[in-house]
Write an enzyme that holds these catalytic residues in place. Structure first.
Site, short mmCIF file in Angstrom:
data_model
loop_
_atom_site.label_atom_id
_atom_site.label_comp_id
_atom_site.label_asym_id
_atom_site.label_seq_id
_atom_site.Cartn_x
_atom_site.Cartn_y
_atom_site.Cartn_z
N GLY A 113 3.52 11.58 39.79
CA GLY A 113 4.70 11.16 39.04
C GLY A 113 4.50 9.85 38.31
CB CYS A 114 2.86 6.68 39.28
SG CYS A 114 3.80 6.47 40.81
CB SER A 115 -0.26 9.75 36.13
OG SER A 115 -1.13 9.21 37.11
#
Length: 224
Positions: A113-115
């Site tokens: 999710g962070c990417s």
């Protein structure tokens, strides 16, 4: 200067330019150079390796746990902090008094999710700049991890290391996940006087907050 440092310097100066075709042309040139850097900045073999690295998140373990920390509320004063960026330079929230600041707390570099979330903000960076907003990413990763992550993904806004004491700033913003050792996925919009005017803590770790809500919050600040 290396490309990331030049890009960061451009982002510092760009908001000071007067609105008009010249500013738009420079912003377009900056975007073109970023794309060129991504495409031809490495030799053929290195490009394939970099692309494989960029896509590692697609095979990484999922992060789908529910929210456990509530986050600070709208109307509260945003706690000041000083955290190092990927070059080891201290960045203080109070340095940006007079401008809106978007604090992006995210669990970990390289996670799925962070990417995707930070890629989205990089792609929409001109919209943040148009609103004169400072964008700061914060996670518990080290400055070295941040540097590699930003390079691989072509991120030009600062990523700050809440590394030691681990999670201290996340705790102050009440988004720390004690059992996991990293923060919630959370957003705070801090107004030019240092007051939180928008707060969002994702109900699940993999949930990426709607960027439209973020822009609406920034637009509301501009309208006073």
């Amino acid at each position: 200067m290396r490309f990331p440092e030049l890009a960061r310097r451009f982002l510092e100066l760009e908001p000071k330019l007067a609105e008009g075709p010249e500013k738009e042309a420079l912003s377009l040139l900056h975007a073109m150079l970023q794309e060129l850097w991504r495409e031809v900045g490495a030799r053929p073999g290195e490009r394939e390796g970099l692309e494989a690295l960029r896509n590692l998140y697609k095979r990484a373990p999922k992060m789908e746990a529910p929210r456990v920390a509530p986050g600070l509320s709208v109307g509260e004063r945003a706690p000041d902090f000083a955290l190092p960026d990927a070059q080891g330079n201290p960045v203080r929230l109070s340095d940006f008094r007079g401008r809106p600041v978007v604090l992006v707390f995210y669990p970990l570099d390289w996670s799925p999710g962070c990417s995707q979330q930070l890629d989205l903000y990089q792609a929409e960076l001109p919209e943040f700049e148009r609103r004169d907003a400072v964008l700061l990413g914060i996670s518990v990763d080290s400055i070295y991890c941040h540097g590699a992550f930003a390079f691989a993904r072509g991120l030009t806004f600062p990523l700050l290391a809440d590394f030691h004491p681990k999670g201290e700033v996340a705790r102050r913003y009440r988004v720390w996940r004690e059992e996991d050792g990293f923060s919630e996925r959370a957003l705070f919009v801090v107004d030019p006087e240092g007051i939180i005017r928008y707060a969002h803590v994702s109900p699940y770790l993999h949930h990426i907050p709607p960027i439209e809500e973020l822009f609406q919050a920034l637009d509301a600040l501009r309208r006073g």
